[in-house]
Design an enzyme around this catalytic site. Sequence first.
Site, PDB file in Angstrom:
ATOM      1  N   GLU A   1       0.839  -1.197   0.000  1.00  0.00           N
ATOM      2  CA  GLU A   1       0.000   0.000   0.000  1.00  0.00           C
ATOM      3  C   GLU A   1       0.874   1.248   0.000  1.00  0.00           C
ATOM      4  O   GLU A   1       0.933   2.005   0.972  1.00  0.00           O
ATOM      5  CB  GLU A   1      -0.938  -0.022   1.212  1.00  0.00           C
ATOM      6  CG  GLU A   1      -2.069   0.972   1.082  1.00  0.00           C
ATOM      7  CD  GLU A   1      -3.120   0.813   2.162  1.00  0.00           C
ATOM      8  OE1 GLU A   1      -3.596   1.852   2.650  1.00  0.00           O
ATOM      9  OE2 GLU A   1      -3.458  -0.323   2.515  1.00  0.00           O
TER      10      GLU A   1
ATOM     11  N   SER B   1      -5.296   2.219  -0.136  1.00  0.00           N
ATOM     12  CA  SER B   1      -6.576   1.940   0.496  1.00  0.00           C
ATOM     13  C   SER B   1      -7.676   2.799  -0.102  1.00  0.00           C
ATOM     14  O   SER B   1      -7.438   3.924  -0.558  1.00  0.00           O
ATOM     15  CB  SER B   1      -6.473   2.220   1.995  1.00  0.00           C
ATOM     16  OG  SER B   1      -7.754   2.254   2.582  1.00  0.00           O
TER      17      SER B   1
END
Length: 298
Positions: free
Chosen positions: A198, A225
């Site tokens: 991420e 995200s």
Amino acid sequence: PSDIFTNEAFENAITTVMAMGGSTNAVVHLVAMAGRLGVELDLERFDEISKRTPFLANIRPSGKYLMEDFFYAGGLAGLLNELTDILHLDCMTVNGKTLGENIAGKDIYNEDVIRRRGNALNAEGGMAVLRGNLAPDGAIIKHIAADPSLHTHTGPAVVFRDYNDMSARIDDPNLNVTKDSVLVLQNAGPQGGPGMPEWGMLPIPKKLLQEGVRDMVRISDARMSGTSYGTCVLHVAPESFVGGPLALVKDGDLITLDIPGRKLELQVDEAELAARKAAWVAPTPKFKRGFGAIYASH
């Protein structure tokens, strides 16, 4: 079960995601699920559905309320009941009822948290699929969470070879970067990460933060995200670790992002790109055997 995980059910899921403001992670999850079930789900389907789905959920990071507020405003059933004309209501769901049966009679109790169609936050959904010579196999952006002034932008690249390089230099006061620069992170995709870290919401350089800059165009083959925000182009494919065009970007190259036109272009002529490709040396594989090697090959 085949009577639940149908082509139409996946379209319902995509419509829901887009009305909620988009989630780049949802693309990965849905494509993976569809692949396991033999359902064809290409990127163009996401873009087509996004264009016809209004953005109704006024929740962070694309709106101002929290998920708890969304729940009390009518929740998912209330939201979906506002979209019945673009949903497949006869789809069976896991509780043994159809989607239409599950949302029948549900209402919206706070029309600022969950908007009505006539007062949508945006006429189209929360995500866009981009293509161009920098992403021939596609890239995605949650444009609802991006600064509108950057939806069409051309700027010089500031390239980081990998996450460690970015961490070491991003806050260097001597970094040659301005608010108009395009931050590029290479080798952060499924094989380059490895995994799919991420890392897509690249930080704004400290010296620009001190000047009041809060968003920039950022491009990578990583993910981020659905609760992240900013003008972040993600999942650029093919990824740089395997020789995708992202691997050929150099500092100073002009990159054009055109969200309305669904384009991501590197402003370097084909002859120069071909020469760079010929000179490109593949990175050493992260794993030579074991699970990591199996993962990379599949």
